[in-house]
Enzyme design. Sequence first.
Site, PDB file in Angstrom:
ATOM      1  N   HIS A  69     -10.286 -98.200  72.847  1.00 24.26           N
ATOM      2  CA  HIS A  69     -10.500 -99.229  71.815  1.00 24.26           C
ATOM      3  C   HIS A  69     -11.907 -99.811  71.936  1.00 24.26           C
ATOM      4  O   HIS A  69     -12.280-100.289  73.001  1.00 24.26           O
ATOM      5  CB  HIS A  69      -9.461-100.342  71.972  1.00 24.26           C
ATOM      6  CG  HIS A  69      -8.062 -99.866  71.779  1.00 24.26           C
ATOM      7  ND1 HIS A  69      -7.304 -99.354  72.810  1.00 24.26           N
ATOM      8  CD2 HIS A  69      -7.294 -99.793  70.672  1.00 24.26           C
ATOM      9  CE1 HIS A  69      -6.116 -99.009  72.342  1.00 24.26           C
ATOM     10  NE2 HIS A  69      -6.077 -99.253  71.043  1.00 24.26           N
TER      11      HIS A  69
ATOM     12  N   SER B  39      -5.101-101.765  80.882  1.00 22.29           N
ATOM     13  CA  SER B  39      -6.521-102.064  81.092  1.00 22.29           C
ATOM     14  C   SER B  39      -6.738-103.389  81.816  1.00 22.29           C
ATOM     15  O   SER B  39      -7.742-103.570  82.506  1.00 22.29           O
ATOM     16  CB  SER B  39      -7.258-102.118  79.752  1.00 22.29           C
ATOM     17  OG  SER B  39      -7.133-100.881  79.104  1.00 22.29           O
TER      18      SER B  39
ATOM     19  N   ASP C 250      -9.271 -96.385  78.353  1.00 19.36           N
ATOM     20  CA  ASP C 250      -9.065 -97.143  77.110  1.00 19.36           C
ATOM     21  C   ASP C 250     -10.122 -96.733  76.068  1.00 19.36           C
ATOM     22  O   ASP C 250     -11.312 -96.689  76.383  1.00 19.36           O
ATOM     23  CB  ASP C 250      -9.177 -98.642  77.426  1.00 19.36           C
ATOM     24  CG  ASP C 250      -8.629 -99.534  76.315  1.00 19.36           C
ATOM     25  OD1 ASP C 250      -8.817 -99.200  75.132  1.00 19.36           O
ATOM     26  OD2 ASP C 250      -8.022-100.569  76.638  1.00 19.36           O
TER      27      ASP C 250
HETATM   28 CO1  B1M Z   1      -4.306 -98.962  69.777  1.00 18.93          CO
HETATM   29  N1  B1M Z   1      -3.069-100.186  70.654  1.00 18.93           N
HETATM   30  N2  B1M Z   1      -3.580 -97.484  70.820  1.00 18.93           N
HETATM   31  N3  B1M Z   1      -5.470 -97.854  68.698  1.00 18.93           N
HETATM   32  N4  B1M Z   1      -4.571-100.460  68.665  1.00 18.93           N
HETATM   33  C1  B1M Z   1      -3.202-101.614  70.349  1.00 18.93           C
HETATM   34  C2  B1M Z   1      -4.132-102.302  71.338  1.00 18.93           C
HETATM   35  C3  B1M Z   1      -1.700-102.108  70.470  1.00 18.93           C
HETATM   36  C4  B1M Z   1      -1.542-103.595  70.832  1.00 18.93           C
HETATM   37  C5  B1M Z   1      -0.969-101.788  69.146  1.00 18.93           C
HETATM   38  C6  B1M Z   1       0.481-102.189  69.120  1.00 18.93           C
HETATM   39  O1  B1M Z   1       1.295-101.569  69.742  1.00 18.93           O
HETATM   40  N5  B1M Z   1       0.822-103.241  68.404  1.00 18.93           N
HETATM   41  C7  B1M Z   1      -1.141-101.141  71.577  1.00 18.93           C
HETATM   42  C8  B1M Z   1      -1.272-101.602  73.031  1.00 18.93           C
HETATM   43  C9  B1M Z   1       0.043-101.950  73.661  1.00 18.93           C
HETATM   44  C10 B1M Z   1      -0.051-102.287  75.100  1.00 18.93           C
HETATM   45  O2  B1M Z   1      -0.883-101.907  75.862  1.00 18.93           O
HETATM   46  N6  B1M Z   1       0.903-103.067  75.482  1.00 18.93           N
HETATM   47  C11 B1M Z   1      -1.949 -99.890  71.309  1.00 18.93           C
HETATM   48  C12 B1M Z   1      -1.577 -98.582  71.725  1.00 18.93           C
HETATM   49  C13 B1M Z   1      -0.210 -98.453  72.358  1.00 18.93           C
HETATM   50  C14 B1M Z   1      -2.414 -97.461  71.561  1.00 18.93           C
HETATM   51  C15 B1M Z   1      -2.164 -96.018  72.059  1.00 18.93           C
HETATM   52  C16 B1M Z   1      -1.597 -95.904  73.473  1.00 18.93           C
HETATM   53  C17 B1M Z   1      -1.242 -95.346  71.033  1.00 18.93           C
HETATM   54  C18 B1M Z   1      -0.819 -93.931  71.374  1.00 18.93           C
HETATM   55  O3  B1M Z   1      -1.627 -93.069  71.621  1.00 18.93           O
HETATM   56  N7  B1M Z   1       0.454 -93.741  71.382  1.00 18.93           N
HETATM   57  C19 B1M Z   1      -3.577 -95.425  71.963  1.00 18.93           C
HETATM   58  C20 B1M Z   1      -4.361 -95.712  73.238  1.00 18.93           C
HETATM   59  C21 B1M Z   1      -5.399 -94.718  73.530  1.00 18.93           C
HETATM   60  C22 B1M Z   1      -6.206 -95.145  74.762  1.00 18.93           C
HETATM   61  O4  B1M Z   1      -6.889 -96.151  74.741  1.00 18.93           O
HETATM   62  N8  B1M Z   1      -6.119 -94.371  75.810  1.00 18.93           N
HETATM   63  C23 B1M Z   1      -4.158 -96.244  70.850  1.00 18.93           C
HETATM   64  C24 B1M Z   1      -5.154 -95.777  69.987  1.00 18.93           C
HETATM   65  C25 B1M Z   1      -5.704 -96.511  68.939  1.00 18.93           C
HETATM   66  C26 B1M Z   1      -6.664 -95.933  67.888  1.00 18.93           C
HETATM   67  C27 B1M Z   1      -7.599 -94.888  68.453  1.00 18.93           C
HETATM   68  C28 B1M Z   1      -5.862 -95.314  66.770  1.00 18.93           C
HETATM   69  C29 B1M Z   1      -7.339 -97.245  67.346  1.00 18.93           C
HETATM   70  C30 B1M Z   1      -8.641 -97.623  68.081  1.00 18.93           C
HETATM   71  C31 B1M Z   1      -9.895 -97.157  67.388  1.00 18.93           C
HETATM   72  C32 B1M Z   1     -11.123 -97.741  68.015  1.00 18.93           C
HETATM   73  O5  B1M Z   1     -11.164 -98.810  68.609  1.00 18.93           O
HETATM   74  N9  B1M Z   1     -12.186 -97.001  67.875  1.00 18.93           N
HETATM   75  C33 B1M Z   1      -6.286 -98.308  67.712  1.00 18.93           C
HETATM   76  C34 B1M Z   1      -6.235 -99.608  67.125  1.00 18.93           C
HETATM   77  C35 B1M Z   1      -7.167 -99.842  65.962  1.00 18.93           C
HETATM   78  C36 B1M Z   1      -5.371-100.630  67.599  1.00 18.93           C
HETATM   79  C37 B1M Z   1      -5.120-102.031  67.011  1.00 18.93           C
HETATM   80  C38 B1M Z   1      -4.203-101.858  65.802  1.00 18.93           C
HETATM   81  C39 B1M Z   1      -6.332-102.845  66.594  1.00 18.93           C
HETATM   82  C40 B1M Z   1      -7.391-103.030  67.667  1.00 18.93           C
HETATM   83  C41 B1M Z   1      -8.644-103.645  67.107  1.00 18.93           C
HETATM   84  O6  B1M Z   1      -9.628-102.964  66.879  1.00 18.93           O
HETATM   85  N10 B1M Z   1      -8.621-104.950  66.814  1.00 18.93           N
HETATM   86  C42 B1M Z   1      -4.410-102.740  68.239  1.00 18.93           C
HETATM   87  C43 B1M Z   1      -3.507-103.884  67.846  1.00 18.93           C
HETATM   88  C44 B1M Z   1      -3.928-105.212  68.464  1.00 18.93           C
HETATM   89  O7  B1M Z   1      -4.946-105.356  69.072  1.00 18.93           O
HETATM   90  N11 B1M Z   1      -3.059-106.173  68.374  1.00 18.93           N
HETATM   91  C45 B1M Z   1      -3.926-101.597  69.057  1.00 18.93           C
HETATM   92  C46 B1M Z   1      -9.755-105.662  66.256  1.00 18.93           C
HETATM   93  C47 B1M Z   1     -10.746-106.066  67.374  1.00 18.93           C
HETATM   94  C48 B1M Z   1     -11.927-106.824  66.809  1.00 18.93           C
HETATM   95  O8  B1M Z   1     -10.054-106.897  68.278  1.00 18.93           O
HETATM   96  O9  B1M Z   1     -10.681-105.508  70.303  1.00 18.93           O
HETATM   97  O10 B1M Z   1      -9.072-107.456  70.502  1.00 18.93           O
HETATM   98  P1  B1M Z   1     -10.232-106.823  69.854  1.00 18.93           P
HETATM   99  O11 B1M Z   1     -11.517-107.773  70.104  1.00 18.93           O
HETATM  100  C49 B1M Z   1     -11.508-109.164  69.926  1.00 18.93           C
HETATM  101  C50 B1M Z   1     -11.201-109.946  71.205  1.00 18.93           C
HETATM  102  O12 B1M Z   1     -10.201-109.341  71.991  1.00 18.93           O
HETATM  103  C51 B1M Z   1     -12.523-110.076  71.871  1.00 18.93           C
HETATM  104  O13 B1M Z   1     -13.449-110.154  70.787  1.00 18.93           O
HETATM  105  C52 B1M Z   1     -12.927-109.556  69.598  1.00 18.93           C
HETATM  106  C53 B1M Z   1     -12.961-110.568  68.467  1.00 18.93           C
HETATM  107  O14 B1M Z   1     -14.167-111.246  68.346  1.00 18.93           O
HETATM  108  N12 B1M Z   1     -13.021-109.065  72.792  1.00 18.93           N
HETATM  109  C54 B1M Z   1     -13.983-109.387  73.700  1.00 18.93           C
HETATM  110  C55 B1M Z   1     -12.714-107.773  72.962  1.00 18.93           C
HETATM  111  N13 B1M Z   1     -13.424-107.245  73.945  1.00 18.93           N
HETATM  112  C56 B1M Z   1     -14.217-108.209  74.429  1.00 18.93           C
HETATM  113  C57 B1M Z   1     -15.143-108.206  75.467  1.00 18.93           C
HETATM  114  C58 B1M Z   1     -15.823-109.395  75.742  1.00 18.93           C
HETATM  115  C59 B1M Z   1     -15.586-110.539  74.992  1.00 18.93           C
HETATM  116  C60 B1M Z   1     -14.662-110.556  73.976  1.00 18.93           C
HETATM  117  O15 B1M Z   1     -16.740-109.507  76.716  1.00 18.93           O
HETATM  118  C61 B1M Z   1     -16.952-108.432  77.579  1.00 18.93           C
END
Ligand code: B1M
Length: 215
Positions: free
Chosen positions: A100, A151, A98
């Site tokens: 992200h 993940s 992963d």
């Molecule tokens: Co990706 N991606 N992405 N992506 N991406 C998602 C996660 C997705 C939901 C988008 C969608 O389809 N709507 C989807 C996953 C679907 C699934 O698994 N069912 C997805 C996909 C499919 C993919 C790829 C597979 C796409 C592809 O290649 N075809 C690929 C995966 C690559 C891989 O990982 N092997 C991919 C790639 C990418 C980018 C590289 C382009 C980019 C990431 C850049 C980066 O992080 N450096 C990206 C992005 C930006 C997203 C979305 C749009 C936004 C994620 C984000 O940063 N959110 C995302 C959509 C979504 O999440 N709904 C998506 C903001 C961030 C602050 O939130 O990380 O959730 P988040 O953190 C929150 C809480 O979750 C929590 O605290 C934060 C808030 O305070 N939290 C924790 C998180 N970690 C924590 C740990 C803790 C405590 C709290 O303690 C340990």
Amino acid sequence: ATVEERLTQRIVDGDKQGLEDDLKAALEQYPPLEIINTFLLDGMKVVGELFGSGQMQLPFVLQSAETMKAAVAFLEPFMEKVEGEEKGILVLATVKGDVHDIGKNLVDIILTNNGYKVVNLGIKQPIDSIVQAACDCGAHAIGMSGLLVKSTVIMKENLEEMRRRGLDIPVLLGGAALTRRFVENDCRAAYGHPERVHYAKDAFEGLKLMEQIMA
Ligand code: B1M
């Protein structure tokens, strides 16, 4: 458009031109974490929806992510920091497979600013590296982040592996694909010490849990 709307739109558009001026203007009205949690994360939500429904292609998602990172980096020095003795050590990583890391890095910033030492291992970390780092630095807890559905399965497997190794260190789990239910039913059952597995909905809950662990 208002500065709040412009900031949200900049994340959606991946538009860094003039970003700092808007952030400076917003800082006159809001604390930095509020800017991140409301206007910037609202933009990421839209990006997630557009990408999920096929209306946005991956390179543009990447640009949005980079804009988000630039904004967080700009705001970081303006955040309040707790001074004093180190409160505890957390080893933090995005799990194997992963990439992200925006949420994970927010957890790092918030805990670091609140007096914890965070050993941030980065993305795609296999369990061996996570456990090794935790042993090396005498961590009080391990934090795993992951956004893909895949993940969540890896997290459970990691806990099984930690159980096999006889570990009892507290674990924080977070990331968009996780649910409290999955953590409390499946992940807890996978670990030898179920009560030490915690779900963090967001970075603030991560901080709250860390305070509980160290109490
Ligand atoms: Co990706 N991606 N992405 N992506 N991406 C998602 C996660 C997705 C939901 C988008 C969608 O389809 N709507 C989807 C996953 C679907 C699934 O698994 N069912 C997805 C996909 C499919 C993919 C790829 C597979 C796409 C592809 O290649 N075809 C690929 C995966 C690559 C891989 O990982 N092997 C991919 C790639 C990418 C980018 C590289 C382009 C980019 C990431 C850049 C980066 O992080 N450096 C990206 C992005 C930006 C997203 C979305 C749009 C936004 C994620 C984000 O940063 N959110 C995302 C959509 C979504 O999440 N709904 C998506 C903001 C961030 C602050 O939130 O990380 O959730 P988040 O953190 C929150 C809480 O979750 C929590 O605290 C934060 C808030 O305070 N939290 C924790 C998180 N970690 C924590 C740990 C803790 C405590 C709290 O303690 C340990």
